[in-house]
Motif scaffolding. Structure first.
Motif, mmCIF file in Angstrom:
data_model
loop_
_atom_site.group_PDB
_atom_site.id
_atom_site.type_symbol
_atom_site.label_atom_id
_atom_site.label_comp_id
_atom_site.label_asym_id
_atom_site.label_seq_id
_atom_site.Cartn_x
_atom_site.Cartn_y
_atom_site.Cartn_z
ATOM 1 N N MET A 1 26.818 7.934 -1.020
ATOM 2 C CA MET A 1 25.423 7.502 -0.871
ATOM 3 C C MET A 1 24.825 7.175 -2.237
ATOM 4 N N SER A 2 24.074 6.079 -2.276
ATOM 5 C CA SER A 2 23.474 5.663 -3.530
ATOM 6 C C SER A 2 22.439 6.671 -4.012
ATOM 7 N N LYS A 3 22.434 6.901 -5.327
ATOM 8 C CA LYS A 3 21.430 7.772 -5.926
ATOM 9 C C LYS A 3 20.151 6.998 -6.255
ATOM 10 N N ILE A 4 20.212 5.675 -6.111
ATOM 11 C CA ILE A 4 19.053 4.847 -6.385
ATOM 12 C C ILE A 4 18.092 4.920 -5.200
ATOM 13 N N LYS A 5 16.818 5.083 -5.486
ATOM 14 C CA LYS A 5 15.803 5.171 -4.444
ATOM 15 C C LYS A 5 14.864 3.969 -4.532
ATOM 16 N N TYR A 6 14.158 3.747 -3.434
ATOM 17 C CA TYR A 6 13.273 2.569 -3.390
ATOM 18 C C TYR A 6 12.231 2.613 -4.492
ATOM 19 N N ASP A 7 11.745 3.819 -4.823
ATOM 20 C CA ASP A 7 10.681 3.881 -5.824
ATOM 21 C C ASP A 7 11.191 3.697 -7.252
ATOM 22 N N ASP A 8 12.507 3.564 -7.399
ATOM 23 C CA ASP A 8 13.041 3.178 -8.713
ATOM 24 C C ASP A 8 12.675 1.730 -9.035
ATOM 25 N N TYR A 9 12.313 0.960 -8.000
ATOM 26 C CA TYR A 9 11.906 -0.432 -8.183
ATOM 27 C C TYR A 9 10.390 -0.597 -8.099
ATOM 28 N N LEU A 10 9.673 0.512 -8.019
ATOM 29 C CA LEU A 10 8.226 0.489 -7.848
ATOM 30 C C LEU A 10 7.531 0.891 -9.150
ATOM 31 N N ILE A 11 6.530 0.122 -9.561
ATOM 32 C CA ILE A 11 5.733 0.482 -10.736
ATOM 33 C C ILE A 11 4.615 1.405 -10.262
ATOM 34 N N LYS A 12 4.862 2.690 -10.346
ATOM 35 C CA LYS A 12 3.938 3.676 -9.777
ATOM 36 C C LYS A 12 2.592 3.687 -10.485
ATOM 37 N N GLU A 13 2.604 3.284 -11.765
ATOM 38 C CA GLU A 13 1.354 3.286 -12.526
ATOM 39 C C GLU A 13 0.333 2.287 -11.977
ATOM 40 N N LYS A 14 0.827 1.314 -11.188
ATOM 41 C CA LYS A 14 -0.078 0.297 -10.637
ATOM 42 C C LYS A 14 -0.711 0.721 -9.309
ATOM 43 N N LEU A 15 -0.272 1.846 -8.758
ATOM 44 C CA LEU A 15 -0.828 2.320 -7.488
ATOM 45 C C LEU A 15 -2.250 2.834 -7.691
ATOM 46 N N PRO A 16 -3.118 2.795 -6.670
ATOM 47 C CA PRO A 16 -2.859 2.401 -5.277
ATOM 48 C C PRO A 16 -2.738 0.895 -5.113
ATOM 49 N N LEU A 17 -2.198 0.489 -3.969
ATOM 50 C CA LEU A 17 -1.976 -0.924 -3.702
ATOM 51 C C LEU A 17 -3.292 -1.694 -3.619
ATOM 52 N N PHE A 18 -3.231 -2.934 -4.013
ATOM 53 C CA PHE A 18 -4.389 -3.829 -4.041
ATOM 54 C C PHE A 18 -4.917 -4.171 -2.651
ATOM 55 N N TRP A 19 -4.043 -4.146 -1.637
ATOM 56 C CA TRP A 19 -4.363 -4.735 -0.344
ATOM 57 C C TRP A 19 -5.341 -3.903 0.484
ATOM 58 N N CYS A 20 -5.977 -4.591 1.447
ATOM 59 C CA CYS A 20 -6.945 -3.945 2.329
ATOM 60 C C CYS A 20 -6.289 -2.836 3.150
ATOM 61 N N SER A 21 -7.097 -1.899 3.585
ATOM 62 C CA SER A 21 -6.622 -0.867 4.499
ATOM 63 C C SER A 21 -6.101 -1.508 5.784
ATOM 64 N N GLY A 22 -4.905 -1.127 6.190
ATOM 65 C CA GLY A 22 -4.317 -1.682 7.408
ATOM 66 C C GLY A 22 -3.502 -2.936 7.210
ATOM 67 N N CYS A 23 -3.513 -3.505 6.003
ATOM 68 C CA CYS A 23 -2.707 -4.696 5.725
ATOM 69 C C CYS A 23 -1.221 -4.356 5.835
ATOM 70 N N GLY A 24 -0.443 -5.301 6.350
ATOM 71 C CA GLY A 24 0.990 -5.056 6.498
ATOM 72 C C GLY A 24 1.801 -5.286 5.240
ATOM 73 N N ASN A 25 1.168 -5.771 4.168
ATOM 74 C CA ASN A 25 1.928 -6.096 2.960
ATOM 75 C C ASN A 25 2.632 -4.891 2.358
ATOM 76 N N GLY A 26 1.976 -3.742 2.386
ATOM 77 C CA GLY A 26 2.613 -2.542 1.840
ATOM 78 C C GLY A 26 3.845 -2.138 2.625
ATOM 79 N N THR A 27 3.784 -2.330 3.934
ATOM 80 C CA THR A 27 4.930 -2.027 4.795
ATOM 81 C C THR A 27 6.104 -2.940 4.468
ATOM 82 N N VAL A 28 5.820 -4.237 4.307
ATOM 83 C CA VAL A 28 6.885 -5.196 3.981
ATOM 84 C C VAL A 28 7.436 -4.918 2.587
ATOM 85 N N LEU A 29 6.556 -4.598 1.636
ATOM 86 C CA LEU A 29 7.010 -4.277 0.282
ATOM 87 C C LEU A 29 7.957 -3.088 0.308
ATOM 88 N N GLY A 30 7.623 -2.064 1.085
ATOM 89 C CA GLY A 30 8.513 -0.911 1.196
ATOM 90 C C GLY A 30 9.875 -1.284 1.739
#
Length: 281
Positions: A1-30
């Protein structure tokens, strides 16, 4: 199993996400970042290209190489990047306005050329960033900021459009079925040649609010109720089938991509010249 996780590709310092509450963009990004992790993509050799619009902000959160371009031109920039360095893994992220309404001509010709790029179009049926105007995918008879009495144009079926243009990999998923969407994205990234994945995604702020779906759960329910798998669609009448979002993989074939064809021309010219020319035509 890969030791790489999805959040290794995520810039956590930029959170929270820009998008509106309920927007599907965060789901697709994940789903995209989990696909990156499963494939163990090298961040140095991966480029994410975006255009303008709500989904165009996705590059703010991705820690690979990124390029933010102009409206409707993401695939033009992605093509240049890929042809300049064919070893790169290039992924273009576009909305329905950016990728199909403003950039529809580029979409058709990138598919026709079969450039080795993965295009992921988030379809929320309107221009979300600029106030909810209708786009090329807005369903007929629905309401938007610029069709307050009902939209009179039929919307593009992007998967049919890209498939007809010659893309070897075409698929559609949604923010409702995230597991399927992630797999379709992963398969598309692995595909040699132009791969296209449409992600049906909620926009409760504009499209949903004007069409009786003010919350994300209501929009997700609407997506679920109006979706059908390819196997199920075959059992429907043509009229009923045209009213549904058909989900799954439509095309998955192996054909030489643009770079392979170009390289074969170089090799042919080199052979004819007795090896006396360089790799420039």
């Amino acid at each position: 199993m890969s030791k790489i996780k999805y959040d290794d590709y995520l810039i956590k310092e930029k959170l929270p996400l820009f998008w509106c509450s309920g927007c599907g963009n965060g789901t697709v990004l994940g789903a995209i970042l989990r696909a990156f992790a499963t494939l163990e993509l090298d961040k140095k050799n991966t480029v994410v290209v975006t255009g303008i619009g709500c989904w165009g902000k996705a590059d703010d959160y991705i820690s690979t190489n990124t390029f933010h371009g102009t409206h409707g031109r993401a695939l033009s920039f992605a093509t240049g990047i890929k042809l300049a360095n064919p070893k790169l893994k290039v992924i273009a992220l576009m909305g329905d306005g950016d990728g199909a309404t403003i950039g529809g001509n580029h979409l058709i010709h990138t598919a026709r050329r079969n450039v080795d790029i993965t295009a992921i179009v988030v379809n929320n049926f309107n221009y979300g960033m600029t106030g909810g105007q209708y786009s090329g995918t807005t369903p007929e008879d629905s309401y938007t900021a610029t069709s307050r009495y009902g939209h009179i144009e039929p919307g593009f079926d992007l998967c049919k459009l890209v498939e007809a243009a010659g893309a070897p990999y075409v698929a559609r998923g949604s923010a409702y079925n995230v597991v399927q969407l992630e797999k379709l994205i992963r398969d598309g990234i692995e595909k040699k040649g132009f791969s296209f994945i449409e992600a049906i995604s909620p926009c409760p702020t504009h499209f949903g609010r004007l069409n009786g779906m003010r919350t994300a759960p209501q929009m997700l329910k609407w997506i679920k109720e109006n979706s059908v798998a390819i196997s199920g669609a075959e059992k429907l009448s043509r009229e009923d089938r045209e009213k549904k979002f058909i989900m799954g993989k439509f095309t998955d074939k192996d054909i030489p991509d643009y770079s392979q064809k170009y390289q074969s021309i170089i090799e042919s010219c080199t052979a004819e010249a007795g090896g006396g020319i360089n790799n420039e035509i």
